[in-house]
Design a protein around this motif. Structure first.
Motif, PDB file in Angstrom:
ATOM      1  N   ALA A 161       0.805  -1.222   0.000  1.00 23.88           N
ATOM      2  CA  ALA A 161       0.000   0.000   0.000  1.00 23.88           C
ATOM      3  C   ALA A 161       0.836   1.270   0.000  1.00 23.88           C
ATOM      4  O   ALA A 161       0.433   2.276  -0.604  1.00 23.88           O
ATOM      5  N   ARG A 162       1.981   1.268   0.673  1.00 19.28           N
ATOM      6  CA  ARG A 162       2.756   2.507   0.801  1.00 19.28           C
ATOM      7  C   ARG A 162       3.047   3.108  -0.568  1.00 19.28           C
ATOM      8  O   ARG A 162       3.299   2.413  -1.537  1.00 19.28           O
ATOM      9  N   ALA A 163       3.027   4.427  -0.618  1.00 22.52           N
ATOM     10  CA  ALA A 163       3.160   5.160  -1.882  1.00 22.52           C
ATOM     11  C   ALA A 163       4.627   5.229  -2.281  1.00 22.52           C
ATOM     12  O   ALA A 163       5.348   6.160  -1.909  1.00 22.52           O
ATOM     13  N   ALA A 164       5.077   4.249  -3.062  1.00 19.08           N
ATOM     14  CA  ALA A 164       6.476   4.198  -3.481  1.00 19.08           C
ATOM     15  C   ALA A 164       6.868   5.409  -4.319  1.00 19.08           C
ATOM     16  O   ALA A 164       8.046   5.759  -4.397  1.00 19.08           O
ATOM     17  N   GLU A 165       5.865   6.058  -4.947  1.00 20.41           N
ATOM     18  CA  GLU A 165       6.190   7.221  -5.775  1.00 20.41           C
ATOM     19  C   GLU A 165       6.700   8.410  -4.955  1.00 20.41           C
ATOM     20  O   GLU A 165       7.235   9.370  -5.526  1.00 20.41           O
ATOM     21  N   LEU A 166       6.561   8.368  -3.628  1.00 21.40           N
ATOM     22  CA  LEU A 166       7.127   9.433  -2.799  1.00 21.40           C
ATOM     23  C   LEU A 166       8.623   9.253  -2.558  1.00 21.40           C
ATOM     24  O   LEU A 166       9.284  10.165  -2.052  1.00 21.40           O
ATOM     25  N   VAL A 167       9.160   8.087  -2.909  1.00 24.58           N
ATOM     26  CA  VAL A 167      10.588   7.847  -2.665  1.00 24.58           C
ATOM     27  C   VAL A 167      11.450   8.735  -3.558  1.00 24.58           C
ATOM     28  O   VAL A 167      12.483   9.255  -3.125  1.00 24.58           O
ATOM     29  N   GLU A 168      11.033   8.942  -4.806  1.00 26.05           N
ATOM     30  CA  GLU A 168      11.849   9.768  -5.711  1.00 26.05           C
ATOM     31  C   GLU A 168      12.003  11.196  -5.211  1.00 26.05           C
ATOM     32  O   GLU A 168      13.141  11.701  -5.123  1.00 26.05           O
ATOM     33  N   PRO A 169      10.918  11.907  -4.857  1.00 21.37           N
ATOM     34  CA  PRO A 169      11.128  13.250  -4.306  1.00 21.37           C
ATOM     35  C   PRO A 169      11.868  13.229  -2.972  1.00 21.37           C
ATOM     36  O   PRO A 169      12.565  14.197  -2.641  1.00 21.37           O
ATOM     37  N   LEU A 170      11.749  12.151  -2.222  1.00 30.30           N
ATOM     38  CA  LEU A 170      12.516  12.040  -0.983  1.00 30.30           C
ATOM     39  C   LEU A 170      14.008  11.937  -1.282  1.00 30.30           C
ATOM     40  O   LEU A 170      14.830  12.644  -0.669  1.00 30.30           O
ATOM     41  N   LEU A 171      14.380  11.088  -2.243  1.00 26.50           N
ATOM     42  CA  LEU A 171      15.793  10.936  -2.583  1.00 26.50           C
ATOM     43  C   LEU A 171      16.410  12.257  -3.024  1.00 26.50           C
ATOM     44  O   LEU A 171      17.584  12.526  -2.774  1.00 26.50           O
ATOM     45  N   ALA A 172      15.599  13.089  -3.661  1.00 26.45           N
ATOM     46  CA  ALA A 172      16.110  14.362  -4.184  1.00 26.45           C
ATOM     47  C   ALA A 172      16.513  15.333  -3.082  1.00 26.45           C
ATOM     48  O   ALA A 172      17.286  16.271  -3.344  1.00 26.45           O
ATOM     49  N   VAL A 173      15.996  15.160  -1.867  1.00 21.02           N
ATOM     50  CA  VAL A 173      16.280  16.122  -0.797  1.00 21.02           C
ATOM     51  C   VAL A 173      17.111  15.523   0.343  1.00 21.02           C
ATOM     52  O   VAL A 173      17.454  16.241   1.287  1.00 21.02           O
ATOM     53  N   LEU A 174      17.458  14.248   0.261  1.00 22.04           N
ATOM     54  CA  LEU A 174      18.271  13.664   1.316  1.00 22.04           C
ATOM     55  C   LEU A 174      19.701  14.205   1.238  1.00 22.04           C
ATOM     56  O   LEU A 174      20.227  14.432   0.145  1.00 22.04           O
ATOM     57  N   PRO A 175      20.348  14.401   2.370  1.00 17.67           N
ATOM     58  CA  PRO A 175      21.715  14.919   2.352  1.00 17.67           C
ATOM     59  C   PRO A 175      22.688  13.883   1.801  1.00 17.67           C
ATOM     60  O   PRO A 175      22.394  12.681   1.805  1.00 17.67           O
ATOM     61  N   PRO A 176      23.859  14.316   1.341  1.00 22.52           N
ATOM     62  CA  PRO A 176      24.856  13.362   0.847  1.00 22.52           C
ATOM     63  C   PRO A 176      25.447  12.550   1.997  1.00 22.52           C
ATOM     64  O   PRO A 176      25.337  12.931   3.162  1.00 22.52           O
ATOM     65  N   GLY A 177      26.058  11.447   1.642  1.00 25.57           N
ATOM     66  CA  GLY A 177      26.732  10.637   2.651  1.00 25.57           C
ATOM     67  C   GLY A 177      25.809   9.655   3.337  1.00 25.57           C
ATOM     68  O   GLY A 177      24.626   9.518   2.975  1.00 25.57           O
ATOM     69  N   PRO A 178      26.315   8.978   4.352  1.00 22.77           N
ATOM     70  CA  PRO A 178      25.501   7.994   5.084  1.00 22.77           C
ATOM     71  C   PRO A 178      24.287   8.649   5.728  1.00 22.77           C
ATOM     72  O   PRO A 178      24.349   9.801   6.181  1.00 22.77           O
ATOM     73  N   LEU A 179      23.204   7.911   5.767  1.00 25.83           N
ATOM     74  CA  LEU A 179      21.942   8.431   6.284  1.00 25.83           C
ATOM     75  C   LEU A 179      21.708   7.961   7.718  1.00 25.83           C
ATOM     76  O   LEU A 179      22.053   6.833   8.081  1.00 25.83           O
ATOM     77  N   VAL A 180      21.078   8.839   8.503  1.00 25.65           N
ATOM     78  CA  VAL A 180      20.596   8.484   9.839  1.00 25.65           C
ATOM     79  C   VAL A 180      19.086   8.696   9.820  1.00 25.65           C
ATOM     80  O   VAL A 180      18.609   9.821   9.630  1.00 25.65           O
ATOM     81  N   ILE A 181      18.331   7.616  10.000  1.00 24.17           N
ATOM     82  CA  ILE A 181      16.876   7.653   9.842  1.00 24.17           C
ATOM     83  C   ILE A 181      16.226   7.294  11.167  1.00 24.17           C
ATOM     84  O   ILE A 181      16.500   6.236  11.735  1.00 24.17           O
ATOM     85  N   HIS A 182      15.390   8.183  11.668  1.00 19.88           N
ATOM     86  CA  HIS A 182      14.650   7.943  12.906  1.00 19.88           C
ATOM     87  C   HIS A 182      13.250   7.461  12.550  1.00 19.88           C
ATOM     88  O   HIS A 182      12.491   8.173  11.878  1.00 19.88           O
TER      89      HIS A 182
END
Length: 266
Positions: free
Chosen positions: A20-41
């Motif tokens: 069900a989750r909207a996978a199409e939101l991943v692309e705009p998310l990737l565009a704004v994530l900072p460079p380097g390793p990610l820390v996700i809460h």
């Protein structure tokens, strides 16, 4: 916070959640994530289903900080998430920007509708104050479509929605109002909010049976006058199909509100 969910229920719904989750939101998310390793809460992580779904879609090194009030669920998640994790037990309604310091992203699944309006405001402050996007998935939308339809559907649906908005220990839950309240909270802070529908599509089977029983029981708890109809309704409905509405939100940017700029100001 309201009581959590059992590992068995979370395991049962995980495949439907992932579909069900909207996978199409991943692309705009990737565009704004900072460079380097990610820390996700991940807030209200349960058994870690969000991390199992999203981690493979983020093509870089990542570490997840899993938050939940239930130590049993946290222990389960720590063993089953396929990336490095840290667990934090505590009350999510008390999280502030300082608790999310260094976060690249905040996620949550099936959480917003369990919060109050003030708690959603605090969540928006925490995310914008930490300077990270928020991906908030699978919030109930107050939309249930059973097929074939019958007149009692609307009565049970209305009672269930009222149950979702009930007051528990002095906290009035948002239920199906959560998407609107969260969107307004983030927009008020200057964030751009993307929303997509993320419905469950359920056919006859174990998940449908368990969801239907819980849905009917909650409706009867809210409106006891429905209880005489419940057994017959369940019997007729167990062979049905259902579309259960949810909405996913991606909030990007913004800054925390000043103390005098909340919803009641001006």
């Amino acid at each position: 916070m309201t009581p959590g969910f059992s590992p068995d229920w979370l395991a049962l719904r995980e495949k439907a959640d992932a579909a069900a989750r909207a996978a199409e939101l991943v692309e705009p998310l990737l565009a704004v994530l900072p460079p380097g390793p990610l820390v996700i809460h991940d807030l209200g992580c349960g058994t870690g289903s969000m991390a199992r779904w999203l981690a493979p879609l983020l093509p870089r090194a990542q570490r997840w900080v899993l938050h939940d009030r239930d130590p049993v669920l946290l222990a389960h998640a720590a063993k089953s998430v396929p990336v490095p994790v840290e667990t934090r037990a505590g009350d999510l309604t008390r999280l502030r920007a300082a608790d999310l310091a260094g976060a690249s992203l905040v996620t949550a699944s099936a959480l917003l509708d369990l919060l109050t309006a003030d708690e959603v405001e605090a969540l928006a402050d925490a995310c914008t104050g930490a300077g990270c996007p928020a991906l908030l998935t699978l919030s109930v939308a107050g939309e249930v479509e059973l097929s074939p339809a019958e007149p009692l559907d609307l009565r049970f649906a209305a009672a269930f929605d009222d149950h979702q908005r009930r007051t528990v220990d002095g906290r009035t839950l948002l239920g199906p109002d959560a998407v609107r309240v969260a969107t307004e909270a983030f927009v008020r802070r200057g964030a751009v909010v993307h929303s997509r529908r993320s419905p469950w599509r359920l056919g006859p089977g174990e998940l449908f049976r368990e969801w239907l029983r819980g849905w009917v029981e909650a409706a009867c708890e809210q409106q006891p006058q429905l209880r005489p109809y419940a057994a017959g309704y369940l019997s007729r409905r167990l062979g049905s199909e259902a579309v259960v509405g949810h909405v996913d939100l991606l909030a990007i940017g913004g800054a925390p509100c000043s103390p005098d700029s909340g919803p009641g100001s001006g």
